[in-house]
Design an enzyme around this catalytic site. Structure first.
Site, PDB file in Angstrom:
ATOM      1  CE  LYS A   1       0.710   4.628   8.428  1.00  0.00           C
ATOM      2  NZ  LYS A   1       0.739   3.944   7.163  1.00  0.00           N
TER       3      LYS A   1
ATOM      4  CG  ASP B   1       5.718   3.702   1.061  1.00  0.00           C
ATOM      5  OD1 ASP B   1       5.988   4.374   2.090  1.00  0.00           O
ATOM      6  OD2 ASP B   1       4.562   3.571   0.615  1.00  0.00           O
TER       7      ASP B   1
ATOM      8  CE1 TYR C   1      -3.643   2.542   0.527  1.00  0.00           C
ATOM      9  CE2 TYR C   1      -2.484   3.241   2.512  1.00  0.00           C
ATOM     10  CZ  TYR C   1      -3.482   3.442   1.578  1.00  0.00           C
ATOM     11  OH  TYR C   1      -4.309   4.536   1.684  1.00  0.00           O
TER      12      TYR C   1
HETATM   13  C1  LIG Z   1       0.113   4.447   5.812  1.00  0.00           C
HETATM   14  C2  LIG Z   1       0.913   4.248   4.570  1.00  0.00           C
HETATM   15  C3  LIG Z   1       0.870   5.160   3.498  1.00  0.00           C
HETATM   16  C4  LIG Z   1      -0.118   6.292   3.442  1.00  0.00           C
HETATM   17  O1  LIG Z   1       0.100   7.206   4.453  1.00  0.00           O
HETATM   18  P1  LIG Z   1      -1.117   8.176   4.879  1.00  0.00           P
HETATM   19  O2  LIG Z   1      -0.477   9.101   5.868  1.00  0.00           O
HETATM   20  O3  LIG Z   1      -2.172   7.294   5.440  1.00  0.00           O
HETATM   21  O4  LIG Z   1      -1.543   8.893   3.653  1.00  0.00           O
HETATM   22  C5  LIG Z   1       1.745   4.989   2.452  1.00  0.00           C
HETATM   23  N1  LIG Z   1       2.616   3.964   2.447  1.00  0.00           N
HETATM   24  C6  LIG Z   1       2.681   3.071   3.438  1.00  0.00           C
HETATM   25  C7  LIG Z   1       3.699   1.982   3.389  1.00  0.00           C
HETATM   26  C8  LIG Z   1       1.819   3.170   4.523  1.00  0.00           C
HETATM   27  O5  LIG Z   1       1.849   2.260   5.477  1.00  0.00           O
END
Ligand SMILES: *Cc1c(COP(=O)(O)O)cnc(C)c1O
Length: 441
Positions: free
Chosen positions: A279, A251, A156
């Protein structure tokens, strides 16, 4: 799921305040929630409305206390309302919430990121992980002059149009939107590959390597359960992208500043070309970041031709939360403590899972862990759970909730430990799990 609860659990599960709030929410907010998984659809029942948090615990609107294994899906590595984070945020707040002008906090946090993460020479802040990945991909396309991006099924990367693409299995598939409202034309430049499959990777690069701007991957995929990859697969990915002049984007929105100071890149010993953060880096405030080599980041406006901006980007209050969190991690050997906590949990869990009435496989990387309900073992690709497996998880979720443990409300979501979790907390968790597994057998 309420039919799987015994009397005691049913009584413990009544939540009139949350029910009332949810009924109001459903009238004015789609599905009653601001982000879909919060709605408890995967486990059934009424989503709990949370009122406050303290350390490893959260308290719902009915005043009930839970040991929190979600930690806001990752940001709360210091636990809820850590006094140092609260103090830093309060001090920043008193000086003003936003200026729409540069502030010292951005410079300090950027210096921290650059010092911690060798592949990142320059970094820019945004307000979410979604924006971070979206912006990194724009830079990668500008820098390479190519259009195609490659992602992996089960990873994701936020909800940007071109990344909301369904999984193809086995072979590379042309991108097909997995959400309504995303025209196929928007995902036509996205290729989706399965994880754990070097030959699919090689085949795609042989076919389209010269058009691939970037491959984006969660270096430790943590959004479809936890799917740590083989070193050989990641090495092949690094080698192929380099050979073909495509950028490798890690990511690190979940792994960054969680698995180590240098994120998954440090743990895996792989240097990507660009990285995205979110995060943990915001310490519980809305922050994302993306960065890479100076030559790549120089493409961004105002110096370069690639536009990217944000009214609240580099927000001083959010920067203060991120800085206080990183301070705490660095000063208290936070990453070592989290690994020790994870290892302790693993050894406590092993005997309990071994006597579970059905197969459960523990997957753990540092302070991230996932109890896989796949009957066939823990997968390395985005394998679907059966309806039977997800129903079992729903039953476990509610049995745990009744015992004061807040698990993620989906069998596909992993759990997070924080610096606020203690050995006694882990024992409470494992004991409740033992009881719950017996109760739902
Ligand atoms: C949570 C997440 C996102 C998206 O971040 P948001 O702050 O929710 O937009 C993108 N990449 C990864 C790996 C994530 O876990």
């Amino acid at each position: 799921m309420s039919n799987v609860l015994n009397e005691r659990d049913r009584a413990a599960s009544s939540c009139p305040q949350s029910e009332a709030l949810y009924a109001r929410a459903c009238r004015v907010i789609p599905g009653g929630v601001s982000s879909p998984v919060r709605a408890f659809r995967a486990v059934g029942g009424t989503p709990l409305f949370m009122e406050r948090g303290a350390g490893a615990y959260i308290f719902d609107a009915d005043g009930r206390r839970y040991l929190d294994l979600v930690c806001s899906w990752g940001p709360l590595i210091a636990g809820h309302a850590h006094p140092e984070v609260v103090a830093a945020v309060s001090a920043a707040l008193a000086r003003g919430t936003t200026f729409g002008a540069p502030c010292a906090g951005e410079v300090e946090l950027a210096e921290r990121v650059v010092a911690a993460y060798p592949a990142v020479e320059q970094v820019r802040f945004v307000s979410s992980g979604t924006e971070a990945v979206m912006s990194a991909i724009r830079v990668a396309r500008a820098f390479t002059g190519r259009d195609l991006i490659v992602k992996f099924a089960g990873c994701y990367h936020g909800h940007a149009d071109h990344l909301l693409v369904a999984a193809g299995s086995g072979l590379a598939t042309f991108g097909r939107p997995s959400s309504a409202g995303v025209p196929e034309a928007f995902t036509a430049c996205t290729r989706v590959l399965p994880l754990d499959d070097e030959s699919a990777l090689r085949a795609l690069f042989a076919r389209e390597g010269a058009s691939i701007a970037a491959v984006v991957i969660e270096p430790v995929p943590a959004n479809h359960g936890l799917l740590p990859q083989r070193a050989e697969f990641l090495a092949a990915l690094r080698e192929l992208t380099r050979q073909h002049g495509a950028l490798l984007i890690f990511d690190e929105v979940i792994c960054g500043f969680r698995l180590a100071r240098g994120g998954a890149a440090e743990v895996l010993g792989i240097r990507p070309d660009m990285a995205t953060f979110g995060k943990v880096i915001g310490g519980g405030m809305p922050v994302g970041a993306f960065g890479g080599a100076r030559a790549m980041m120089a493409r961004l406006a105002p110096d370069g031709d690639t536009y990217q901006a944000g009214t609240l980007s580099g927000n001083p209050v959010a920067m203060a939360a991120g800085l206080a969190t990183l301070d705490l991690l660095e000063r208290t050997a936070g990453w070592q403590r989290l690994e020790m906590l994870g290892a302790e949990l693993e050894s406590l869990l092993k005997p309990v899972l071994a006597r579970a009435p059905f197969p459960i496989h523990l997957v753990r990387t540092g302070s991230l862990f996932w109890m896989s309900f796949h009957a066939s073992g823990a997968p390395r690709t985005a394998a679907a759970l059966t309806a039977h497996d997800t129903a079992r998880y729903g039953a476990l979720f509610h049995a745990m909730l009744a015992r004061g443990i807040y698990l993620p409300p989906s069998a596909y979501e992993g759990c997070f430990l924080s610096l606020a979790h203690t050995s006694p907390d882990l024992k409470v968790f494992v004991h409740a799990l033992d009881e719950s597994l017996a109760a739902i057998a």
